[in-house]
Design a protein around this motif. Structure first.
Motif, PDB file in Angstrom:
ATOM      1  N   ALA A  48      59.811  53.811  22.581  1.00 35.51           N
ATOM      2  CA  ALA A  48      58.912  53.157  23.539  1.00 35.51           C
ATOM      3  C   ALA A  48      59.076  53.768  24.927  1.00 35.51           C
ATOM      4  O   ALA A  48      58.084  54.047  25.617  1.00 35.51           O
ATOM      5  N   GLY A  49      60.320  53.994  25.330  1.00 37.00           N
ATOM      6  CA  GLY A  49      60.566  54.596  26.639  1.00 37.00           C
ATOM      7  C   GLY A  49      60.048  56.022  26.727  1.00 37.00           C
ATOM      8  O   GLY A  49      59.413  56.399  27.713  1.00 37.00           O
ATOM      9  N   ALA A  50      60.312  56.816  25.673  1.00 35.83           N
ATOM     10  CA  ALA A  50      59.907  58.223  25.694  1.00 35.83           C
ATOM     11  C   ALA A  50      58.401  58.357  25.736  1.00 35.83           C
ATOM     12  O   ALA A  50      57.853  59.134  26.540  1.00 35.83           O
ATOM     13  N   ARG A  51      57.714  57.629  24.864  1.00 30.79           N
ATOM     14  CA  ARG A  51      56.265  57.795  24.805  1.00 30.79           C
ATOM     15  C   ARG A  51      55.584  57.260  26.062  1.00 30.79           C
ATOM     16  O   ARG A  51      54.637  57.854  26.582  1.00 30.79           O
ATOM     17  N   THR A  52      56.061  56.117  26.570  1.00 30.90           N
ATOM     18  CA  THR A  52      55.474  55.556  27.780  1.00 30.90           C
ATOM     19  C   THR A  52      55.685  56.490  28.968  1.00 30.90           C
ATOM     20  O   THR A  52      54.764  56.716  29.766  1.00 30.90           O
ATOM     21  N   ALA A  53      56.886  57.063  29.072  1.00 30.27           N
ATOM     22  CA  ALA A  53      57.154  58.001  30.163  1.00 30.27           C
ATOM     23  C   ALA A  53      56.269  59.230  30.055  1.00 30.27           C
ATOM     24  O   ALA A  53      55.697  59.691  31.054  1.00 30.27           O
ATOM     25  N   ALA A  54      56.132  59.773  28.839  1.00 30.74           N
ATOM     26  CA  ALA A  54      55.331  60.984  28.653  1.00 30.74           C
ATOM     27  C   ALA A  54      53.868  60.751  28.993  1.00 30.74           C
ATOM     28  O   ALA A  54      53.240  61.560  29.694  1.00 30.74           O
ATOM     29  N   MET A  55      53.313  59.645  28.511  1.00 29.72           N
ATOM     30  CA  MET A  55      51.893  59.387  28.731  1.00 29.72           C
ATOM     31  C   MET A  55      51.597  59.020  30.178  1.00 29.72           C
ATOM     32  O   MET A  55      50.594  59.472  30.750  1.00 29.72           O
ATOM     33  N   SER A  56      52.445  58.220  30.792  1.00 27.14           N
ATOM     34  CA  SER A  56      52.188  57.837  32.185  1.00 27.14           C
ATOM     35  C   SER A  56      52.370  59.044  33.110  1.00 27.14           C
ATOM     36  O   SER A  56      51.589  59.231  34.054  1.00 27.14           O
ATOM     37  N   PHE A  57      53.369  59.892  32.829  1.00 31.56           N
ATOM     38  CA  PHE A  57      53.528  61.108  33.630  1.00 31.56           C
ATOM     39  C   PHE A  57      52.331  62.030  33.443  1.00 31.56           C
ATOM     40  O   PHE A  57      51.872  62.670  34.400  1.00 31.56           O
ATOM     41  N   ASN A  58      51.838  62.129  32.204  1.00 30.95           N
ATOM     42  CA  ASN A  58      50.662  62.958  31.943  1.00 30.95           C
ATOM     43  C   ASN A  58      49.460  62.481  32.747  1.00 30.95           C
ATOM     44  O   ASN A  58      48.701  63.292  33.293  1.00 30.95           O
ATOM     45  N   ARG A  59      49.271  61.180  32.825  1.00 24.28           N
ATOM     46  CA  ARG A  59      48.139  60.649  33.596  1.00 24.28           C
ATOM     47  C   ARG A  59      48.311  60.940  35.086  1.00 24.28           C
ATOM     48  O   ARG A  59      47.327  61.207  35.787  1.00 24.28           O
ATOM     49  N   LEU A  60      49.550  60.907  35.570  1.00 31.80           N
ATOM     50  CA  LEU A  60      49.794  61.259  36.964  1.00 31.80           C
ATOM     51  C   LEU A  60      49.497  62.738  37.212  1.00 31.80           C
ATOM     52  O   LEU A  60      48.799  63.091  38.171  1.00 31.80           O
ATOM     53  N   ALA A  61      50.014  63.595  36.357  1.00 25.95           N
ATOM     54  CA  ALA A  61      49.848  65.038  36.551  1.00 25.95           C
ATOM     55  C   ALA A  61      48.393  65.465  36.412  1.00 25.95           C
ATOM     56  O   ALA A  61      47.943  66.399  37.096  1.00 25.95           O
ATOM     57  N   ASP A  62      47.651  64.781  35.547  1.00 22.68           N
ATOM     58  CA  ASP A  62      46.275  65.195  35.235  1.00 22.68           C
ATOM     59  C   ASP A  62      45.209  64.352  35.940  1.00 22.68           C
ATOM     60  O   ASP A  62      44.029  64.469  35.611  1.00 22.68           O
ATOM     61  N   ARG A  63      45.593  63.567  36.915  1.00 28.00           N
ATOM     62  CA  ARG A  63      44.624  62.624  37.484  1.00 28.00           C
ATOM     63  C   ARG A  63      43.422  63.333  38.111  1.00 28.00           C
ATOM     64  O   ARG A  63      42.292  62.838  38.010  1.00 28.00           O
ATOM     65  N   HIS A  64      43.626  64.480  38.738  1.00 27.62           N
ATOM     66  CA  HIS A  64      42.499  65.191  39.347  1.00 27.62           C
ATOM     67  C   HIS A  64      41.634  65.856  38.277  1.00 27.62           C
ATOM     68  O   HIS A  64      40.396  65.882  38.389  1.00 27.62           O
ATOM     69  N   TYR A  90      56.391  52.827  36.604  1.00 25.17           N
ATOM     70  CA  TYR A  90      56.442  52.660  35.148  1.00 25.17           C
ATOM     71  C   TYR A  90      57.078  53.890  34.496  1.00 25.17           C
ATOM     72  O   TYR A  90      57.846  53.764  33.531  1.00 25.17           O
ATOM     73  N   THR A  91      56.760  55.066  34.998  1.00 23.32           N
ATOM     74  CA  THR A  91      57.325  56.296  34.437  1.00 23.32           C
ATOM     75  C   THR A  91      58.839  56.314  34.602  1.00 23.32           C
ATOM     76  O   THR A  91      59.583  56.609  33.661  1.00 23.32           O
ATOM     77  N   LEU A  92      59.294  56.008  35.796  1.00 24.84           N
ATOM     78  CA  LEU A  92      60.733  55.998  36.074  1.00 24.84           C
ATOM     79  C   LEU A  92      61.456  54.955  35.231  1.00 24.84           C
ATOM     80  O   LEU A  92      62.514  55.236  34.641  1.00 24.84           O
ATOM     81  N   LEU A  93      60.899  53.765  35.146  1.00 26.75           N
ATOM     82  CA  LEU A  93      61.529  52.702  34.354  1.00 26.75           C
ATOM     83  C   LEU A  93      61.591  53.085  32.873  1.00 26.75           C
ATOM     84  O   LEU A  93      62.572  52.786  32.184  1.00 26.75           O
ATOM     85  N   SER A  94      60.551  53.758  32.403  1.00 30.22           N
ATOM     86  CA  SER A  94      60.529  54.187  30.998  1.00 30.22           C
ATOM     87  C   SER A  94      61.606  55.232  30.730  1.00 30.22           C
ATOM     88  O   SER A  94      62.266  55.205  29.684  1.00 30.22           O
ATOM     89  N   LEU A  95      61.806  56.154  31.673  1.00 31.25           N
ATOM     90  CA  LEU A  95      62.861  57.148  31.522  1.00 31.25           C
ATOM     91  C   LEU A  95      64.240  56.502  31.566  1.00 31.25           C
ATOM     92  O   LEU A  95      65.156  56.915  30.834  1.00 31.25           O
ATOM     93  N   LEU A  96      64.404  55.490  32.385  1.00 37.66           N
ATOM     94  CA  LEU A  96      65.673  54.759  32.430  1.00 37.66           C
ATOM     95  C   LEU A  96      65.917  54.030  31.111  1.00 37.66           C
ATOM     96  O   LEU A  96      67.054  53.960  30.622  1.00 37.66           O
ATOM     97  N   LEU A  97      64.859  53.495  30.527  1.00 38.13           N
ATOM     98  CA  LEU A  97      64.968  52.818  29.230  1.00 38.13           C
ATOM     99  C   LEU A  97      65.388  53.813  28.144  1.00 38.13           C
ATOM    100  O   LEU A  97      66.259  53.511  27.307  1.00 38.13           O
ATOM    101  N   LEU A  98      64.787  54.991  28.157  1.00 36.19           N
ATOM    102  CA  LEU A  98      65.163  56.043  27.209  1.00 36.19           C
ATOM    103  C   LEU A  98      66.634  56.427  27.394  1.00 36.19           C
ATOM    104  O   LEU A  98      67.373  56.600  26.408  1.00 36.19           O
ATOM    105  N   THR A  99      67.070  56.569  28.630  1.00 38.96           N
ATOM    106  CA  THR A  99      68.457  56.930  28.917  1.00 38.96           C
ATOM    107  C   THR A  99      69.419  55.867  28.405  1.00 38.96           C
ATOM    108  O   THR A  99      70.440  56.173  27.770  1.00 38.96           O
TER     109      THR A  99
END
Length: 285
Positions: A48-64, A90-99
């Motif tokens: 849950a942490g890995a996928r949420t972090a990956a998808m939310s980061f992707n939306r941040l990186a690709d927003r433009h 949300y991205t940071l919290l998800s990475l902390l959850l994965l850790t």
């Protein structure tokens, strides 16, 4: 609650059905027995942490990019229905959850943590410089069973790598099909993808080849582990949605690509997991 609902829709939380069953399969196949509730819980949290972090980061990186693409312009960030701060949080919290989950599992899971985080975040930039981005996505999602295996066994072996290879080519194949809808936009925007580079017909052929390779790796996994009848029956059944998604699309008609992308691949993932679970439960009987 409204913000959470928008966030879950933005990251396509339901698409967790693609990777989570393979993570559970990796955990089951490690010792070919049911994992403990402790391990099962923390593997679920890690996924849950890995996928949420990956998808939310992707939306941040690709927003433009998303804002300029008619297919994705209605997403939450381009429409400002979520703030950059909230998605970053949300991205940071998800990475902390994965850790946290990695530290609850095994020493190898902890050692793999930084490479996994790199893959989860770096994927978002690969479309900017290489049409091999589909394979990088597949390699990243393939970490689900690989890391689940490592979390239980605290080591890696040939069957784990074979399972990773199967997921790699399965995901790369269906991602090519999905990317066909964006071929014209990718070319105009200077983005890299297999459809933008090779055209629709050749891309669909390459997707089919990748799926043949995926099937080969799943067969190899079963052979290396000497799996039983239930695995082979499930693998045979999973071949149908693998084939069907190619039947649904053609260079002249991509209108059913979303059905091919979600329904066929969710079914395949669940069938694979069911076969592994039944094989483990009936082993020795």
């Amino acid at each position: 609650m409204q913000t959470l609902r928008i966030f879950l829709e933005m990251i396509k939380f339901k698409h967790t059905l693609f990777a989570l069953p393979f993570a559970y399969a990796g955990a089951l196949l490690t010792a070919q027995r049911l994992p403990s509730l402790h391990d099962l819980f923390w593997i679920t949290i890690a996924m849950a942490g890995a996928r949420t972090a990956a998808m939310s980061f992707n939306r941040l990186a690709d927003r433009h990019i998303d804002a300029a693409n008619p297919r994705t312009a209605a997403r939450a960030l381009p429409q400002k229905r979520l703030s950059l701060f909230s998605v970053s949080l949300y991205t940071l919290l998800s990475l902390l959850l994965l850790t946290l989950a990695a530290f609850q599992l095994s020493s190898l899971a902890v050692k793999l943590l930084l490479p996994v985080v790199f893959c989860l975040t770096f994927y978002s930039y690969t479309k900017r410089f290489t049409w091999l981005c589909h394979l990088f996505l597949g390699a990243t999602l393939g970490l689900a069973p690989l890391c689940a295996w490592a979390a239980i066994a605290n080591t890696l072996s040939s069957p784990a790598l074979s399972l990773w290879g199967g997921v790699l080519f399965w995901v790369a194949g269906f991602d090519i099909i999905y990317a066909c809808s964006d071929m014209d936009f990718d070319r105009q925007a200077g983005l890299y993808s297999i459809p933008a580079r090779f055209g629709l017909a050749n891309s669909l052929r390459l997707a089919a080849l990748f799926h043949i390779l995926a099937a080969g790796f799943f067969v190899l996994t079963g052979w290396l582990l000497a799996l039983g009848l239930w695995y082979w029956l499930a693998l045979a059944a999973a071949a149908f949605p693998l084939w069907w998604q190619h039947h649904l699309v053609s260079p002249l008609d991509l209108s059913r690509s979303q059905v091919a992308f979600f329904h066929c691949n969710s079914l395949l993932s669940l069938l694979f997991f069911a076969g592994v679970l039944l094989d483990v439960l009936t082993r020795g009987t």
